[in-house]
Scaffold this motif. Structure first.
Motif, PDB file in Angstrom:
ATOM      1  N   GLN A 295       0.923  -1.267   0.031  1.00 51.31           N
ATOM      2  CA  GLN A 295       0.058   0.216  -0.031  1.00 51.31           C
ATOM      3  C   GLN A 295       0.653   1.341  -0.059  1.00 51.31           C
ATOM      4  O   GLN A 295       0.371   2.450  -0.230  1.00 51.31           O
ATOM      5  N   HIS A 296       2.137   0.965   0.160  1.00 50.89           N
ATOM      6  CA  HIS A 296       2.942   2.278   0.154  1.00 50.89           C
ATOM      7  C   HIS A 296       3.507   2.487  -1.202  1.00 50.89           C
ATOM      8  O   HIS A 296       4.769   3.061  -1.383  1.00 50.89           O
ATOM      9  N   ILE A 297       3.441   1.471  -2.012  1.00 53.45           N
ATOM     10  CA  ILE A 297       4.027   1.378  -3.386  1.00 53.45           C
ATOM     11  C   ILE A 297       3.178   1.396  -4.424  1.00 53.45           C
ATOM     12  O   ILE A 297       2.075   1.191  -4.699  1.00 53.45           O
ATOM     13  N   HIS A 298       3.458   2.334  -5.337  1.00 49.13           N
ATOM     14  CA  HIS A 298       2.726   2.907  -6.606  1.00 49.13           C
ATOM     15  C   HIS A 298       2.361   1.452  -7.231  1.00 49.13           C
ATOM     16  O   HIS A 298       3.159   0.603  -7.574  1.00 49.13           O
ATOM     17  N   ILE A 299       1.061   1.724  -8.010  1.00 53.29           N
ATOM     18  CA  ILE A 299       0.586   0.319  -8.599  1.00 53.29           C
ATOM     19  C   ILE A 299       1.328  -0.123  -9.599  1.00 53.29           C
ATOM     20  O   ILE A 299       1.465  -1.306 -10.168  1.00 53.29           O
ATOM     21  N   LYS A 300       2.133   0.761 -10.454  1.00 55.14           N
ATOM     22  CA  LYS A 300       2.955   0.368 -11.564  1.00 55.14           C
ATOM     23  C   LYS A 300       4.372  -0.539 -11.109  1.00 55.14           C
ATOM     24  O   LYS A 300       4.674  -1.182 -11.747  1.00 55.14           O
TER      25      LYS A 300
END
Length: 133
Positions: free
Chosen positions: A30-35
């Protein structure tokens, strides 16, 4: 005996092909961009053995912009935008698409809001279990 390995935020998993039975992440994605999550799913397939499992535990914030917004938006400033305190809302529709894209089948999904602080924030705990096919 199993080992725990730290992986940085690049989306690259620095291990040999077909080396693990399970890739597990707890309250990190949840702290990481979806890409970048997309890249982790791709790399997870590479390092997993036949029929290996991904187990991802993360959050969903329905009141904020979803993964779909960040996947479809081409504005570089918005690409860097974080949600509530650096949180991304990883939604089932997008995550399932990414699992399928990278050769996984979603075999279990849980979405719960069983704690007071989650209800107050209109947030949910999510658990994805996907199998390499």
């Amino acid at each position: 005996m199993g080992y725990i390995h730290h992986v940085d935020g690049s989306g690259i998993i620095p291990f040999k092909n077909e080396n693990f039975d399970v890739v597990f992440s707890c309250l990190v994605l949840q702290h990481i961009h979806i890409k970048i999550v997309d890249k982790y799913i791709e790399e997870s397939r590479r390092v997993l053995t036949k029929n290996g499992l991904i187990m991802f535990h993360c959050t969903e914030w329905p009141d904020f912009k979803s993964d779909r917004f960040f996947l479809e938006n081409k504005d570089e400033e918005l690409e860097l935008e974080y949600l509530s305190g650096g949180m991304y809302s990883h939604t089932k529709d997008v995550m399932e698409e990414l699992f399928i894209k990278h050769g996984f089948k979603l075999i279990d999904y849980k979405r719960v809001q069983d704690e007071h602080h989650l209800k107050k924030a209109n947030a949910f705990w999510l658990m994805y279990v996907a199998q390499k096919i």
